[in-house]
Scaffold this motif. Structure first.
Motif, PDB file in Angstrom:
ATOM      1  N   GLY A 116     -57.796  20.244  -8.249  1.00 28.60           N
ATOM      2  CA  GLY A 116     -56.496  20.052  -7.629  1.00 28.60           C
ATOM      3  C   GLY A 116     -56.530  20.423  -6.161  1.00 28.60           C
ATOM      4  N   THR A 117     -55.364  20.532  -5.568  1.00 27.12           N
ATOM      5  CA  THR A 117     -55.272  20.851  -4.150  1.00 27.12           C
ATOM      6  C   THR A 117     -55.389  22.351  -3.888  1.00 27.12           C
ATOM      7  OG1 THR A 117     -52.868  20.908  -4.323  1.00 27.12           O
ATOM      8  CG2 THR A 117     -53.867  18.841  -3.618  1.00 27.12           C
ATOM      9  N   ALA A 118     -54.967  23.171  -4.839  1.00 26.75           N
ATOM     10  CA  ALA A 118     -54.999  24.629  -4.651  1.00 26.75           C
ATOM     11  C   ALA A 118     -55.839  25.333  -5.704  1.00 26.75           C
ATOM     12  CB  ALA A 118     -53.574  25.193  -4.672  1.00 26.75           C
ATOM     13  N   HIS A 119     -56.227  24.623  -6.743  1.00 28.13           N
ATOM     14  CA  HIS A 119     -56.955  25.232  -7.857  1.00 28.13           C
ATOM     15  C   HIS A 119     -58.266  24.519  -8.128  1.00 28.13           C
ATOM     16  CE1 HIS A 119     -53.658  27.835  -9.147  1.00 28.13           C
ATOM     17  NE2 HIS A 119     -52.843  26.814  -8.950  1.00 28.13           N
ATOM     18  N   ARG A 154     -53.260  16.676 -10.640  1.00 30.12           N
ATOM     19  CA  ARG A 154     -54.318  17.479 -11.251  1.00 30.12           C
ATOM     20  C   ARG A 154     -54.065  18.964 -11.016  1.00 30.12           C
ATOM     21  NH1 ARG A 154     -57.561  13.062  -9.292  1.00 30.12           N
ATOM     22  NH2 ARG A 154     -58.055  14.210  -7.398  1.00 30.12           N
ATOM     23  N   ASN A 155     -53.617  19.289  -9.825  1.00 30.04           N
ATOM     24  CA  ASN A 155     -53.317  20.671  -9.493  1.00 30.04           C
ATOM     25  C   ASN A 155     -52.241  21.237 -10.422  1.00 30.04           C
ATOM     26  OD1 ASN A 155     -53.869  22.796  -7.346  1.00 30.04           O
ATOM     27  ND2 ASN A 155     -51.649  22.727  -7.386  1.00 30.04           N
ATOM     28  N   GLU A 156     -51.223  20.441 -10.733  1.00 30.82           N
ATOM     29  CA  GLU A 156     -50.143  20.899 -11.611  1.00 30.82           C
ATOM     30  C   GLU A 156     -50.685  21.212 -13.006  1.00 30.82           C
ATOM     31  OE1 GLU A 156     -46.805  21.394 -10.673  1.00 30.82           O
ATOM     32  OE2 GLU A 156     -47.638  21.052  -8.687  1.00 30.82           O
ATOM     33  N   ILE A 158     -42.499  24.093 -13.822  1.00 32.01           N
ATOM     34  CA  ILE A 158     -41.727  24.166 -12.575  1.00 32.01           C
ATOM     35  C   ILE A 158     -42.547  23.832 -11.344  1.00 32.01           C
ATOM     36  CG2 ILE A 158     -40.085  25.817 -13.489  1.00 32.01           C
ATOM     37  CD1 ILE A 158     -41.639  27.964 -11.865  1.00 32.01           C
ATOM     38  N   GLY A 159     -43.840  23.732 -11.507  1.00 29.60           N
ATOM     39  CA  GLY A 159     -44.708  23.371 -10.391  1.00 29.60           C
ATOM     40  C   GLY A 159     -45.528  24.540  -9.898  1.00 29.60           C
ATOM     41  N   CYS A 160     -46.576  24.224  -9.201  1.00 24.74           N
ATOM     42  CA  CYS A 160     -47.527  25.219  -8.707  1.00 24.74           C
ATOM     43  C   CYS A 160     -46.911  26.024  -7.570  1.00 24.74           C
ATOM     44  CB  CYS A 160     -48.796  24.525  -8.222  1.00 24.74           C
ATOM     45  SG  CYS A 160     -50.021  25.658  -7.551  1.00 24.74           S
ATOM     46  N   ILE A 161     -46.950  27.335  -7.724  1.00 28.43           N
ATOM     47  CA  ILE A 161     -46.447  28.214  -6.669  1.00 28.43           C
ATOM     48  C   ILE A 161     -47.571  28.664  -5.737  1.00 28.43           C
ATOM     49  CG2 ILE A 161     -44.529  29.046  -8.078  1.00 28.43           C
ATOM     50  CD1 ILE A 161     -46.227  31.657  -8.431  1.00 28.43           C
ATOM     51  N   HIS A 162     -48.774  28.207  -5.987  1.00 31.75           N
ATOM     52  CA  HIS A 162     -49.934  28.645  -5.225  1.00 31.75           C
ATOM     53  C   HIS A 162     -50.262  27.748  -4.038  1.00 31.75           C
ATOM     54  CE1 HIS A 162     -50.406  30.084  -9.407  1.00 31.75           C
ATOM     55  NE2 HIS A 162     -50.565  31.209  -8.758  1.00 31.75           N
ATOM     56  N   ARG A 163     -49.565  26.633  -3.916  1.00 39.13           N
ATOM     57  CA  ARG A 163     -49.838  25.725  -2.812  1.00 39.13           C
ATOM     58  C   ARG A 163     -49.409  26.361  -1.492  1.00 39.13           C
ATOM     59  NH1 ARG A 163     -47.164  20.202  -4.137  1.00 39.13           N
ATOM     60  NH2 ARG A 163     -47.701  19.874  -1.966  1.00 39.13           N
ATOM     61  N   THR A 164     -50.241  26.205  -0.489  1.00 42.54           N
ATOM     62  CA  THR A 164     -49.924  26.768   0.818  1.00 42.54           C
ATOM     63  C   THR A 164     -49.334  25.729   1.764  1.00 42.54           C
ATOM     64  OG1 THR A 164     -52.185  26.352   1.564  1.00 42.54           O
ATOM     65  CG2 THR A 164     -51.723  28.533   0.641  1.00 42.54           C
ATOM     66  N   ASP A 165     -49.269  24.479   1.319  1.00 38.50           N
ATOM     67  CA  ASP A 165     -48.768  23.417   2.188  1.00 38.50           C
ATOM     68  C   ASP A 165     -47.264  23.183   2.062  1.00 38.50           C
ATOM     69  OD1 ASP A 165     -49.171  22.435  -0.413  1.00 38.50           O
ATOM     70  OD2 ASP A 165     -49.334  20.380   0.300  1.00 38.50           O
ATOM     71  N   LYS A 166     -46.596  23.968   1.200  1.00 32.16           N
ATOM     72  CA  LYS A 166     -45.143  23.805   1.050  1.00 32.16           C
ATOM     73  C   LYS A 166     -44.534  25.100   0.525  1.00 32.16           C
ATOM     74  CE  LYS A 166     -44.656  22.108  -3.658  1.00 32.16           C
ATOM     75  NZ  LYS A 166     -43.544  22.856  -4.157  1.00 32.16           N
ATOM     76  N   ASP A 167     -43.248  25.265   0.798  1.00 27.08           N
ATOM     77  CA  ASP A 167     -42.512  26.413   0.273  1.00 27.08           C
ATOM     78  C   ASP A 167     -42.145  26.171  -1.177  1.00 27.08           C
ATOM     79  OD1 ASP A 167     -42.551  27.724   2.736  1.00 27.08           O
ATOM     80  OD2 ASP A 167     -40.681  26.772   3.390  1.00 27.08           O
TER      81      ASP A 167
END
Length: 105
Positions: free
Chosen positions: A11-14, A42-44, A80-89
């Motif tokens: 994924g993008t963060a994982h 995929r990240n989700e 609820i979605g990935c909270i680990h992404r750094t590209d969005k709040d």
């Protein structure tokens, strides 16, 4: 056609965890569907699996990821979605789910 040797993207963060990678590779159709979804999707799925607190829950989510991909779903259900992404709040729904106010109700 994908096979067991196919390199599966993460994924993008994982990163793709071994248990999920092995489960995905067990079915060529699932591999193809994994390759067809976006890196964010995929990240989700990866975040959903890794967020499990118990081993049984994690195993169930790994299994459900494969099932949901086979069913044509492109994101995990009820996540609820990935909270680990750094590209969005975090979204307002994520903020509420992780707030103390929510936990005391």
């Amino acid at each position: 056609m994908a096979n067991r040797k196919t390199l599966l993207p993460a994924g993008t963060a994982h990163k793709l965890p071994n248990d999920l990678r092995d489960a995905l590779r067990s079915d060529a159709d699932v591999v193809n569907k994994w390759l067809d979804i976006t890196p964010l999707a995929r990240n989700e799925f990866i975040c959903w699996v890794e967020n499990a607190k118990q081993i049984k829950t994690r195993a169930r989510r790994v299994r459900r990821t494969c099932e949901e991909l086979q069913e044509g779903k492109r994101r995990p259900c009820c996540w609820i979605g990935c909270i680990h992404r750094t590209d969005k709040d975090m979204s307002p729904s994520q903020q509420y789910a992780f707030s103390n106010q929510h936990k005391t109700k």
